[in-house]
Scaffold this active site. Structure first.
Site, PDB file in Angstrom:
ATOM      1  N   ASP A 117      58.707  49.857  46.031  1.00 39.21           N
ATOM      2  CA  ASP A 117      59.163  49.574  47.256  1.00 39.21           C
ATOM      3  C   ASP A 117      60.985  49.112  47.266  1.00 39.21           C
ATOM      4  O   ASP A 117      61.306  48.053  46.788  1.00 39.21           O
ATOM      5  CB  ASP A 117      58.466  48.226  48.447  1.00 39.21           C
ATOM      6  CG  ASP A 117      57.314  49.015  48.040  1.00 39.21           C
ATOM      7  OD1 ASP A 117      56.344  48.016  47.448  1.00 39.21           O
ATOM      8  OD2 ASP A 117      56.854  49.084  49.872  1.00 39.21           O
ATOM      9  N   ASP A 127      51.422  53.346  55.906  1.00 37.38           N
ATOM     10  CA  ASP A 127      52.078  52.217  55.241  1.00 37.38           C
ATOM     11  C   ASP A 127      52.185  50.629  55.684  1.00 37.38           C
ATOM     12  O   ASP A 127      53.083  51.224  56.639  1.00 37.38           O
ATOM     13  CB  ASP A 127      53.111  52.465  53.716  1.00 37.38           C
ATOM     14  CG  ASP A 127      53.908  51.746  53.363  1.00 37.38           C
ATOM     15  OD1 ASP A 127      54.488  51.704  52.509  1.00 37.38           O
ATOM     16  OD2 ASP A 127      53.243  50.663  52.997  1.00 37.38           O
TER      17      ASP A 127
END
Ligand code: DX5
Length: 231
Positions: free
Chosen positions: A41, A181
């Site tokens: 991320d 997600d």
């Protein structure tokens, strides 16, 4: 082009909840838990309020596992650094539609670098933003939280977008992974699967909860399999 067969869900681990002082250890634990891929991320403190890590951190962990890496670039203007994520060992590079001035060119460039091209949509961004680039897309990431932080609640009102994306991919016979997600856990993964997602990124629910990480991964994989739209 034939529609990609979907026979099993893929689980992707977000590293955001990992212990950043022990990333190598946590990467190995994710591998041992039978996870299919790791999502890094990447946050720049501008596109999203949080700031995480650069390609050198990913490269430092490449040797700890053979499983795939995807770089989720939650960054403004990702173009200048695209090659760095591939050089760091990512097989997939995901950019946000909202962050790219020339999205078709950016996705094509990712492919030219030898990686799979992913595009992500924030909750407020309609599917229409990407219908003209799906021919140069290998992965469509539908965010089910507003990006920046883990541990947020799954946004079920994203399910119509997931379903519309699945319908568009199948109608055109495109070989595109449909990933979700944000807030994915045993209670939400089934609904996401039933609406057409086949790849599931999870962070908090994988790193914490009853049992081992393997137990939690198995439980989510089972819940997704039961509702997955096979083809
Ligand atoms: C959010 C990140 C997500 C998040 C997932 O900005 O892109 O990958 O870390 O974590 P959970 O599963 O906790 O929502």
């Amino acid at each position: 082009m034939s529609v990609r067969t979907i026979s099993a869900p893929k689980l992707v681990a977000s590293v955001l909840p990992a212990d950043f002082a022990e990333l190598g250890r946590d990467v190995e634990q994710i591998d041992k838990a039978g996870i299919d891929r790791i999502q890094w991320d990447v946050m720049d403190g501008s596109f999203v309020p949080n700031l995480t890590f650069g390609p050198d951190v990913i490269a430092a962990n490449r040797g700890r596992t053979p499983i795939g890496f995807e770089a989720h670039l939650m960054v403004d203007d990702p173009d200048p650094m695209l090659h760095r994520w591939v050089d760091a060992g990512c097989q997939i590079v995901i950019v946000h539609a909202e962050a790219c001035r020339h999205l078709h060119r950016t996705l094509s460039h990712i492919r030219d670098l030898g990686a799979l091209a992913g595009v992500a949509l924030n909750p407020a961004t309609p599917l229409d933003a990407v219908v003209n680039v799906l021919d140069v897309t290998d992965l469509l990431l539908v965010m089910t939280v507003n990006p920046g932080f883990g541990g947020q609640r799954y946004l079920a009102d994203m399910e119509p977008k997931i379903a519309a994306a699945r319908a568009e991919i199948d109608r055109r016979g495109l070989d595109i992974e449909l990933e979700v997600d944000g807030g994915i856990n045993t209670a939400t993964i089934g609904a996401a699967a039933a609406t057409g997602a086949d790849v599931f990124c999870t962070g908090s629910a994988l790193f914490s909860g009853p049992g081992s990480m393997s137990d939690r991964a198995h439980e989510m994989r089972t819940a997704a399999t039961q509702r997955l739209v096979l083809r």
